[in-house]
Enzyme design. Structure first.
Site, short mmCIF file in Angstrom:
data_model
loop_
_atom_site.label_atom_id
_atom_site.label_comp_id
_atom_site.label_asym_id
_atom_site.label_seq_id
_atom_site.Cartn_x
_atom_site.Cartn_y
_atom_site.Cartn_z
N ASN A 30 0.87 7.08 5.12
CA ASN A 30 2.17 6.65 5.69
C ASN A 30 1.98 5.82 6.96
O ASN A 30 2.83 5.83 7.86
CB ASN A 30 3.10 7.85 5.94
CG ASN A 30 4.55 7.48 6.23
OD1 ASN A 30 5.20 8.08 7.07
ND2 ASN A 30 5.06 6.48 5.57
N CYS A 90 0.22 2.54 6.37
CA CYS A 90 0.02 1.17 5.85
C CYS A 90 1.03 0.83 4.77
O CYS A 90 2.06 0.22 5.03
CB CYS A 90 -1.40 0.97 5.32
SG CYS A 90 -2.71 1.19 6.54
N ARG A 91 0.74 1.25 3.52
CA ARG A 91 1.52 0.73 2.39
C ARG A 91 2.97 1.21 2.34
O ARG A 91 3.90 0.41 2.13
CB ARG A 91 0.83 1.09 1.07
CG ARG A 91 -0.48 0.36 0.87
CD ARG A 91 -1.30 0.99 -0.22
NE ARG A 91 -1.68 2.35 0.12
CZ ARG A 91 -2.27 3.21 -0.69
NH1 ARG A 91 -2.53 2.84 -1.94
NH2 ARG A 91 -2.60 4.42 -0.27
N SER A 92 3.20 2.53 2.50
CA SER A 92 4.58 2.99 2.31
C SER A 92 5.53 2.55 3.43
O SER A 92 6.68 2.20 3.14
CB SER A 92 4.66 4.50 2.04
OG SER A 92 4.20 5.26 3.13
P1 4NP Z 1 -1.96 4.22 3.51
O1 4NP Z 1 -3.46 3.92 4.03
O2 4NP Z 1 -2.06 5.36 2.52
O3 4NP Z 1 -1.56 2.93 2.85
O4 4NP Z 1 -1.13 4.56 4.73
C1 4NP Z 1 -4.30 4.92 4.55
C2 4NP Z 1 -4.17 5.32 5.87
C3 4NP Z 1 -5.03 6.27 6.40
C4 4NP Z 1 -6.02 6.81 5.60
C5 4NP Z 1 -6.13 6.43 4.29
C6 4NP Z 1 -5.27 5.49 3.76
N1 4NP Z 1 -6.93 7.75 6.15
O5 4NP Z 1 -7.87 8.14 5.44
O6 4NP Z 1 -6.74 8.18 7.28
#
Ligand code: 4NP
Length: 161
Positions: free
Chosen positions: A11, A13-15
């Site tokens: 939560n 980046c993408r969402s």
């Molecule tokens: P998101 O990306 O799922 O698109 O928000 C990520 C953000 C953080 C992590 C992995 C994916 N992480 O491992 O902390």
């Protein structure tokens, strides 16, 4: 009122990108009053954190300002939503694990509404934030197009009131 939640892993980046892109899209069509839109992560890893700076920069390059704070998805959020839109197959499995396999009828991968159903690759790993932006925008356009075809009565009703 149609309640839509976007879900990814962190939560950050993408969402949140999807939430803000979709909000802008419905605003541009004069449909804001018809929607309640938010976003969540399946993990609690980033809870309380702001949008990841490269994602924020990409949104800003496309004229979208944000002030989102990461939250973890709960079962109640799924129960209260009309549509749960996830970014990839791992998110789908994680949400179904949270619900004990229930509510599958309202949980979709965002890009299943496009001509090219696919996962939205995680830019945290790919580092391609522009690609994530364009895939998410494609998914949001496909989803809104679906709603405008299938839920046009509800949307027109909300516009009149
Ligand atoms: P998101 O990306 O799922 O698109 O928000 C990520 C953000 C953080 C992590 C992995 C994916 N992480 O491992 O902390």
């Amino acid at each position: 009122m149609i309640s839509v939640i976007f879900v990814c892993l962190g939560n950050i980046c993408r969402s949140p990108m999807a939430e803000l892109i979709f909000k802008k899209m419905v605003e541009e069509r004069g449909l804001s009053l018809s929607f309640n839109v938010s976003s969540f992560g399946t993990s609690d890893e980033e809870t309380g954190n702001p949008v990841y700076p490269p994602a924020k920069k990409t949104l800003e390059a496309h004229g979208i300002k944000e002030g989102h704070t990461a939250r973890q998805l709960t079962l109640r959020d799924v129960i209260n939503a009309d549509y749960v839109l996830v970014m990839d197959s791992m998110n789908l499995m994680d949400v179904l694990r949270l619900t004990g396999g229930k509510f599958g009828e309202k949980i979709f991968k965002l890009c299943s509404f496009t001509a090219n159903p696919r996962d939205i690759a995680d830019p945290w790993y790919t580092r391609d934030f522009e690609r994530a932006y364009s895939d998410i925008r494609d998914g949001c356009e496909g989803f809104l197009g679906y709603l405008m075809r299938e839920k046009s009565e509800a949307l027109a009703y909300d516009k009149r009131h």
